[in-house]
Design an enzyme around this catalytic site. Structure first.
Site, PDB file in Angstrom:
ATOM      1  N   ASP A 205      -1.533   8.707   2.394  1.00 12.49           N
ATOM      2  CA  ASP A 205      -0.220   8.059   2.482  1.00 12.49           C
ATOM      3  C   ASP A 205       0.894   9.096   2.312  1.00 12.49           C
ATOM      4  OD1 ASP A 205       2.013   6.433   2.171  1.00 12.49           O
ATOM      5  OD2 ASP A 205       1.290   5.420   0.370  1.00 12.49           O
ATOM      6  N   SER A 375       9.117   1.878  -5.858  1.00 15.70           N
ATOM      7  CA  SER A 375       8.308   1.994  -4.645  1.00 15.70           C
ATOM      8  C   SER A 375       6.825   1.747  -4.927  1.00 15.70           C
ATOM      9  CB  SER A 375       8.490   3.390  -4.041  1.00 15.70           C
ATOM     10  OG  SER A 375       7.672   3.541  -2.903  1.00 15.70           O
ATOM     11  N   HIS A 377       4.622   3.525  -3.159  1.00 16.91           N
ATOM     12  CA  HIS A 377       3.996   4.700  -2.559  1.00 16.91           C
ATOM     13  C   HIS A 377       4.168   5.925  -3.450  1.00 16.91           C
ATOM     14  CE1 HIS A 377       3.594   2.579   1.326  1.00 16.91           C
ATOM     15  NE2 HIS A 377       4.729   1.998   0.960  1.00 16.91           N
TER      16      HIS A 377
END
EC number: 3.1.-.-
Length: 561
Positions: A205, A375, A377
């Site tokens: 990612d 977030s 991520h």
């Protein structure tokens, strides 16, 4: 680092003992995530998501991955692994299963529940295989091990795919929240174990690779929400992704603490939160959640509405509230919380909604003025930590725009991954893992496939260009009747305008120019309808450009008699 080249042609036949990796979405964009793995003539797909349209794609509902390279090989697909239940990872599944309905879907309990509910709307009953963290499943020639990762939705999984060509690890979307709401950590011990075994290729990612440091814990938002709830005088309206169970849990906890009732607004929000509650992922105190129809019986200071529309989607509940096009009317003193990030490309739409809500007197709380979002991520610090644990032999950044992919590649290089073992690819670029090294070998078709209403793939880039012209410059239609034998004008020209900003009365100035051009063409023996149409289009287009500096769509209609 290897990069894609425009001159890439179709890939050669996969050498025996090699593993082929073909991303069909998610590289160079945030969304439409889909990766195809091939070994021994069999295929395994990881994720099949959608991309949401931007302003320059008018009328488009969704953008799908391009299945062209798979259509002749649907019988070779052994399964679709779904890493988690976000739309950009599962939204394309119904469209792929339309092509072959019995492809097995493999995922966690919540992920499968969300996709099954979506497929029910498409009248598709899938074959599913539920897996848990720590499980290993044989899917054709692919030995898949599933690892828990922390993300902004429960039950997210990474997958380690073992084949004789080597082990590939696909992280899915992940971060390293050390104090997760559900206590479910990204399993760094498992990743370290895989690193010891030897990760031949890591797909990681990239979304937050440009952001330094570590993502704050999700639970940090709770204190901010409590402050907002304690100061709110009237209704509280929260916009969030319809799948962000942890965020909604914190909203429910704050509402319960402050004596408010909660109603879910919007079909996807009602459906997803119902699924999460039924499966035990959402804890709802008795009597807290009520039907939206009962809200009129409650005082404003006892009401919380949870709805969709945090990205400014025009048909979502919050946008319609901002436009006074919803049964729920924003009034002076309401508090609106946008509990989400800004997905790149949505900024204008979101600020348009914020301005609309503020206009009606709402106090709008968003990421720009309060800590109401963290977030899902991993940031750069987490990615460095992750790479040092995994020590991959080859790295392929995924899930991100070009700037994210490159930043992620630089992080990998900083932790010791050799530059010639880092592959920066894009959608459709074929990467082969052979003899322990990953390299680009070709490219397959991987363009945008547009969903517009009930049509899939019928809208082309040319169609979108026409829509943009119509939206920006309007249309001028010209009607002319000509003699089929001589090409001479026997009726018209008649001109009409819509959206061009030109009054129909002003066309008196261009009619003599059209007449002159038609007379000359008839004199030259031009009688073919298409040629006359082109002549009329050029004549009117030049006049509009010279007179108004505009470029509307010009639609000539020539009728022969």
């Amino acid at each position: 680092m290897s990069h894609p080249h425009p001159e890439l042609g179709p890939p050669p036949k996969l050498p025996k003992g090699g593993l082929r990796v073909t991303p069909l979405g998610g590289l160079g964009e945030i969304g439409r995530n889909m990766t195809v793995f091939e070994y021994g003539g069999r295929l395994l797909i990881v994720d099949c998501g959608v991309l949401f349209p931007e302003e320059e794609q008018p009328g488009i509902d969704l953008i799908l991955p391009d299945f062209t390279s798979l259509r002749d090989r649907l019988d070779d697909i052994d399964g679709i692994v779904l890493t988690h239940g976000h739309e950009d990872h599962i939204g394309g599944v119904p469209y792929l299963l339309r092509e072959k309905a019995d492809i097995p879907l493999i995922g966690s309990k919540l992920t499968l529940a969300l996709i099954e509910a979506k497929l029910q709307e498409h009248r598709i009953r899938p074959y599913t295989l539920e897996v848990e963290e720590g499980h290993r499943e044989r899917v054709g020639p692919f030995d898949c091990e599933f690892l828990p990762v922390n993300h902004s939705i429960p039950d997210a999984l990474a997958v380690a795919i073992r084949t004789p060509a080597g082990m590939v690890v696909h992280t899915g979307d992940f971060k390293m929240d050390q104090l997760p709401m559900d206590g479910r950590l990204t399993d760094l011990r498992a990743f370290a174990r895989l690193g010891e075994e030897g990760i031949d290729l890591l797909l990681s990612d990239s979304t937050n690779a440009e952001v330094p440091g570590f993502v704050p814990p999700e639970r940090d938002i709770s204190s901010v929400l409590r402050q907002v709830f304690s100061s709110a005088q009237k209704r509280i309206i929260v916009a969030s992704f319809a799948s962000h169970v942890h965020r909604i849990q914190q909203i429910l906890d704050a509402a319960h603490e402050h004596g408010r009732r909660v109603a879910f607004v919007g079909r996807s929000m009602v459906r997803n939160m119902g699924i999460a509650r039924d499966l035990g992922y959402l804890r709802v105190p008795a009597g807290l959640v009520v039907d939206v129809k009962t809200l009129d019986d409650l005082p404003d200071d006892e009401v919380v509405l949870v709805c969709t529309g945090s990205q400014g989607e025009p048909m979502a509940a919050l946008s319609r509230m901002a436009n006074r096009d919803h049964q729920i009317r924003i009034v002076q003193g309401d508090t609106v919380i946008l509990a989400s990030s800004l997905i790149p490309g949505n900024e204008n739409a979101v600020y348009r909604v914020i301005n609309g809500l503020t206009r009606w007197g709402a106090n709008v709380v968003h990421k720009g003025n309060a800590k109401v979002h963290v977030s899902g991520h991993a940031s750069a610090g987490e990615l460095l930590y992750f790479y040092n644990i995994c020590q991959p032999k080859n790295l392929m950044p995924v899930h991100g725009e070009w700037r994210h992919l490159r930043a992620n590649a630089e992080l990998g290089a900083a932790t010791g991954v050799p530059h010639d073992r880092i592959v920066i690819a894009e959608d459709g670029v074929v990467v082969d893992l052979l003899d322990g090294k990953a390299k680009i070998t070709g490219k397959v078709q991987a363009g945008y496939v547009y969903v517009d209403g009930l049509t899939v793939g019928d809208v082309t880039e040319s169609s979108l260009k026409d829509r943009r012209i119509l939206g920006d410059e309007g249309i001028i239609s010209i009607f002319v009747v000509v003699d089929s034998t001589t090409g001479k004008t026997v009726g018209g020209p008649q001109l009409q305008s819509r959206g061009s900003g030109i009054d129909d009365a002003d066309f008196a100035a261009v009619i003599p120019k059209i007449d002159e051009a038609l007379a000359k063409s008839a004199q030259d023996g031009v009688a073919e309808t298409h040629q006359i149409q082109q002549l009329v289009r050029r004549t009117v287009g030049k006049w509009v450009s010279d007179t108004y500096r505009r470029r509307p769509m010009i639609l000539p209609v020539v009728v022969e008699v």
